[in-house]
Design a protein around this motif. Structure first.
Motif: not given
Length: 253
Positions: A40, A44-45, A48, A50, A91
């Protein structure tokens, strides 16, 4: 025929893998050992998200793989797993799947514990004129080979067969057949040693390979054996120190 080779499973047979010692991750009210936290941090890089949302995507990909690949005894390479996860994340970094693979495998490799006397064990088998090999279910060959090297086992092995390289997982016959082919032996000239009754014992026995069930890392072996529906192991050992005696006796049979 007499025994000409001893084939070993890798994890929890020649080396021990303590997945329970992975870093703890908090999910709701639970704490579980997992690589999820480290993964994780990489995610998150780029997105965005959780950790619970990320977990749901991982579970979705893994559920599909269980229902398709694993039910057919097909391996699911770690890199491909993370490629599919990244596709669902949307991504666009082509290097992220490889980064996640390295992160995941580094955390797992950190939980491997080595048993130095197994080097001498393999050397003893080879000195007795026996071939030695590893036949392992594992989804990332470079990590598997690193583990074998760090354990000091590489020079004592004639062959290493890892499921990700042959596409099939134990108990599928194909991975055992590939191991026998590389060793140039018939099924009844080999002994397969492993900790899993279904994958190692039943899978090998179906081909006529003699089997040894190693219980060093098995909780309550008696219960496991009672619940086992497949072929029973020919030998049961708690320590691999017993293998040379079994194999050498097999050489004379």
């Amino acid at each position: 025929m007499s025994v000409r080779a001893v084939i070993f499973d890798l994890f929890d047979t020649l080396v021990d893998l303590h997945m329970e010692n992975l870093p703890r991750v908090t999910l709701g009210k639970r704490q579980i050992p997992s690589t999820l936290g480290a993964l994780h941090e990489q995610i998150v890089r780029h997105v965005d998200m959780e950790i619970e949302e990320f977990l749901n995507i991982v579970r979705e990909v893994d559920k599909i793989s269980r229902e398709t690949r694993y039910k057919q005894g097909l391996e699911f390479p770690t890199l491909q797993r993370f490629e599919e996860i990244c596709e669902r994340l949307g991504t666009d970094d082509p290097d992220l799947p490889e980064t996640l693979t390295r992160t995941h495998m580094r955390a797992i490799q950190d939980q491997v514990r080595y048993l130095p006397h197994h080097v001498d064990l393999l050397r003893e088998l080879r000195d007795a004129g026996l071939k030695t090999a590893i036949c392992s279910n594992f989804s990332h060959a470079p990590t598997g080979l690193d583990v074998i090297e760090e354990a000091g086992l590489t020079e004592q092995l004639d062959e290493v067969v890892i499921s990700v390289d042959v596409a099939y997982r134990k108990p599928r016959a194909e991975i055992f057949e590939e191991t026998l082919r590389r060793l140039s032996i018939a099924p009844d000239e080999g002994i397969h040693v492993g900790d899993n009754l279904d994958a190692d014992v039943d899978g090998a026995a179906k081909l006529g390979i003699r089997t040894v069930w190693v219980t060093r890392r098995v909780s309550d072996p008696r219960v496991h054996l009672e619940r086992h529906k497949g072929r029973a192991p020919e030998f049961v050992v708690s320590d691999l120190r017993e293998i040379p005696g079994i194999a050498v006796a097999g050489c004379a049979s």
